[in-house]
Design a protein around this motif. Structure first.
Motif, short mmCIF file in Angstrom:
data_model
loop_
_atom_site.label_atom_id
_atom_site.label_comp_id
_atom_site.label_asym_id
_atom_site.label_seq_id
_atom_site.Cartn_x
_atom_site.Cartn_y
_atom_site.Cartn_z
N MET A 173 -43.67 49.57 33.77
CA MET A 173 -43.51 50.99 33.51
C MET A 173 -43.48 51.17 32.01
N HIS A 174 -44.21 52.15 31.51
CA HIS A 174 -44.28 52.39 30.07
C HIS A 174 -43.97 53.84 29.78
N VAL A 175 -43.22 54.07 28.72
CA VAL A 175 -43.01 55.41 28.20
C VAL A 175 -43.62 55.42 26.81
N ILE A 176 -44.60 56.28 26.61
CA ILE A 176 -45.35 56.28 25.36
C ILE A 176 -45.24 57.64 24.69
N TYR A 177 -44.95 57.61 23.39
CA TYR A 177 -44.93 58.85 22.60
C TYR A 177 -45.36 58.50 21.19
N PRO A 178 -45.79 59.48 20.40
CA PRO A 178 -46.37 59.20 19.08
C PRO A 178 -45.41 58.47 18.13
N VAL A 179 -45.95 57.52 17.41
CA VAL A 179 -45.19 56.78 16.40
C VAL A 179 -44.83 57.73 15.26
N GLY A 180 -43.66 57.56 14.71
CA GLY A 180 -43.26 58.34 13.55
C GLY A 180 -42.64 59.68 13.90
N HIS A 181 -42.67 60.05 15.17
CA HIS A 181 -42.02 61.28 15.59
C HIS A 181 -40.75 60.94 16.35
N ARG A 182 -39.69 61.63 16.02
CA ARG A 182 -38.47 61.45 16.80
C ARG A 182 -38.69 62.16 18.14
N PRO A 183 -38.47 61.44 19.25
CA PRO A 183 -38.72 62.08 20.55
C PRO A 183 -37.75 63.25 20.77
N PRO A 184 -38.21 64.30 21.43
CA PRO A 184 -37.33 65.43 21.73
C PRO A 184 -36.15 64.98 22.59
N ALA A 185 -35.09 65.75 22.55
CA ALA A 185 -33.87 65.40 23.30
C ALA A 185 -34.16 65.21 24.79
N LYS A 186 -35.03 66.04 25.37
CA LYS A 186 -35.36 65.90 26.80
C LYS A 186 -35.98 64.53 27.08
N LEU A 187 -36.87 64.09 26.19
CA LEU A 187 -37.50 62.79 26.38
C LEU A 187 -36.49 61.67 26.21
N GLN A 188 -35.61 61.79 25.24
CA GLN A 188 -34.57 60.78 25.05
C GLN A 188 -33.71 60.66 26.30
N ARG A 189 -33.32 61.79 26.88
CA ARG A 189 -32.50 61.77 28.10
C ARG A 189 -33.28 61.16 29.27
N PHE A 190 -34.57 61.49 29.34
CA PHE A 190 -35.40 60.93 30.40
C PHE A 190 -35.47 59.40 30.28
N VAL A 191 -35.70 58.90 29.09
CA VAL A 191 -35.77 57.45 28.87
C VAL A 191 -34.43 56.81 29.21
N GLU A 192 -33.33 57.43 28.82
CA GLU A 192 -32.00 56.91 29.16
C GLU A 192 -31.81 56.86 30.68
N ALA A 193 -32.26 57.89 31.39
CA ALA A 193 -32.16 57.90 32.84
C ALA A 193 -32.99 56.78 33.47
N LEU A 194 -34.20 56.54 32.92
CA LEU A 194 -35.02 55.44 33.41
C LEU A 194 -34.32 54.10 33.22
N LEU A 195 -33.74 53.93 32.03
CA LEU A 195 -33.03 52.67 31.76
C LEU A 195 -31.83 52.50 32.68
N ASP A 196 -31.11 53.58 32.94
CA ASP A 196 -29.97 53.50 33.86
C ASP A 196 -30.43 53.13 35.25
N GLU A 197 -31.55 53.70 35.69
CA GLU A 197 -32.03 53.47 37.05
C GLU A 197 -32.68 52.11 37.22
N PHE A 198 -33.50 51.70 36.26
CA PHE A 198 -34.32 50.49 36.43
C PHE A 198 -33.89 49.33 35.54
N GLY A 199 -32.99 49.57 34.59
CA GLY A 199 -32.54 48.51 33.72
C GLY A 199 -33.43 48.35 32.51
N LYS A 200 -32.88 47.73 31.51
CA LYS A 200 -33.62 47.51 30.27
C LYS A 200 -34.42 46.21 30.39
#
Length: 73
Positions: free
Chosen positions: A42-69
């Motif tokens: 599973m990959h989460v891809i977003y542009p380099v050099g841009h800080r991801p929006p808060a919604k995306l950060q929360r989404f990635v955190e939820a993925l990590l909680d669900e599937f592990g790092k």
């Protein structure tokens, strides 16, 4: 595949989260309880050099909680 399996046309392999309700409701029966399906990347891809929006950060955190790092390689 899920709908075909529920209709009796064969078996399916899918994530537990997608099949559990159908198994609990009795529409599907688990036939290989000890079988673990293949791991899929599973990959989460977003542009380099841009800080991801808060919604995306929360989404990635939820993925990590669900599937592990895993290795970010």
């Amino acid at each position: 595949m899920l709908h075909a399996s529920i209709a009796g046309y064969g078996i399916t392999l899918g994530p537990e989260s997608a099949l559990n309700a159908e198994i609990t409701a009795g529409r599907l029966v688990q036939v290989l309880p000890d079988h673990k399906g293949p791991a899929r990347p599973m990959h989460v891809i977003y542009p380099v050099g841009h800080r991801p929006p808060a919604k995306l950060q929360r989404f990635v955190e939820a993925l990590l909680d669900e599937f592990g790092k895993v290795d970010a390689g």
